[in-house]
Design a protein around this motif. Sequence first.
Motif, mmCIF file in Angstrom:
data_model
loop_
_atom_site.group_PDB
_atom_site.id
_atom_site.type_symbol
_atom_site.label_atom_id
_atom_site.label_comp_id
_atom_site.label_asym_id
_atom_site.label_seq_id
_atom_site.Cartn_x
_atom_site.Cartn_y
_atom_site.Cartn_z
ATOM 1 N N CYS A 55 0.838 -1.087 0.162
ATOM 2 C CA CYS A 55 0.339 -0.522 -0.221
ATOM 3 C C CYS A 55 0.275 1.142 0.282
ATOM 4 O O CYS A 55 1.382 1.197 0.996
ATOM 5 N N THR B 60 2.660 -1.200 3.884
ATOM 6 C CA THR B 60 2.266 0.082 3.936
ATOM 7 C C THR B 60 3.246 1.054 4.329
ATOM 8 O O THR B 60 4.260 1.156 5.229
ATOM 9 N N THR C 183 -6.832 -1.480 -0.310
ATOM 10 C CA THR C 183 -5.285 -3.000 0.079
ATOM 11 C C THR C 183 -6.570 -4.147 0.839
ATOM 12 O O THR C 183 -6.494 -5.357 0.490
#
Length: 554
Positions: free
Chosen positions: A13, A62, A43
């Motif tokens: 992400c 992320t 996501t």
Amino acid sequence: MTSAPGLPTIVICAPEHADVLGSEFGRYARDYDLQVTSTAEETTQALQRLRAAGTQVPLVVTESRLPDQHVLRAMSQWRSVVPTMRRIVAAHWDLFLADADELRPGLSKGTYDAYLLMPRGVRDEEFHSAVTELLSDWGATVPAPEVATMRIVAPQPTALTAAIGDFLDRMGMPHHLLAPDSEEGRALVAEAGDTGFPVVSALGRGTFVPTAVRDVAVRIYGRPADIDVGSVVDLAVVGAGPAGLATAVYGASEGLTTVVVEAEAVGGQAGQSSMIRNYLGFPRGISGMRLAQRARNQAIRFGTRFFTGWPVTELVPGSDGQPHRLLTEGGEVRARTVVLASGVAYRRLGVPALEDLVGMGVHYGTVVSVARETEGSDVVVVGGGNSAGQAALHLARYARSVTIVARRPLAQTMSSYLIGEIRYNDVVRVCEGGSVVDGGGDDRLEWLVVRDAAGVETRHPAAGLFLLLGADPQCDWLPETICRDDNGFLLTGRDIPKHLWRDGLPPANLETAVPGVYAVGDVRAGSMKRVAAASGEGASVVPLVHAHLATLGD
């Protein structure tokens, strides 16, 4: 960005720095599919699609700031979609320090596994060492191994196949369980002579039909009689938990001929821990199996010999300069000094109906090797120590629900970091003041009866019962000349009764009442009962061994 279909998928992400992270993870594209998203919601949807398709997700990465949701809330949500995946926050270098104070508490709660500085250039191996550690940890606990060193053929799971699988997992040996009617299974059955099940094929050790776990251990590691019966080693260590392994590493590295005899698998109780997070030097934690196998390999590098699967049945102390003798059913070891590091064994629950199901849904200590079998089921962990907490959190990756049943409040017996993770995990609940009093099922565990603090008994469906009930020392095989306390733990140093002191002086700090015989780790009275403390005692005993050897001369 995508790679070959059918591979496990790493989800990234990256709302602001997809170019950096996408490029960095390109090195994994051969073995993993890579999917890059730009929001928390995107996501979540990607993870839901992957799970619905049956695609494994080993890792989500992320950035530290997301446009539509706080990263900690997003991580919690993603964990609920794919509980088994590992989770990394990779902060951009402009934000790493600014976001650290707010995000790092999430590590102690188990929200995610690593807080890393996003790479600033090529070949940032510090970053990738964390990534590969987490991928390796996932690979050891979730999917079937790509390459198996052992293969087991059996028509259905049995207590013996479960015990063999647990032994191999604890020894760090990947293995496959095959059906007899599969092509590979039929070939191995024929090779073994079609004499029964299970059939075990060991890489480089032939195909055979074991009747006990020891048969597997002997086929791989040999027996104590393999030692030249005319030789006497400097140091014999009984037990290969953290204390025994540390003794072996420090003893062998300082030139002592060293032999370790272990009754079960290397690692002892610590080796069964799914994740140890408070051991010095491993900020992302390490499984007990990996810690034990690394220590074993380290000891082997210095020349230590290991014999696994052989309980020592008797210690015959030497006298008048003669060596001590350790007797096993596979032969004996003669040694100038002996270090007792045999640890402790989990107490039995004592419910006959459940004892009959050991290996078939009821397990003492074992978690990692059978956790995958609990997916979508309800399980119970009995115990209030760190091992029970680690087991519950590991099982929460797979099971629908995990209940910890403990006689005392967890705050009295469990480390606070584990209690914090348990409270944060909505799959785990705690029944303090409770006990398991009954259970049963057809051929394997199906239900349990739990008595709560008020004495009310309730029947629950359960596919797994994991018993980590505290422990007792296993010292019945030792001679009476080695003193014990009222609970059976071994006395050393000044704790030994004064009438047994020699020339008015107490034995050395870790020495028993028998000169040249020492006790370290959990088996010793007054020990800390922690992995780091056991390792420290294992290292500390080696100078005492050297000092004793110096008194023996040639």
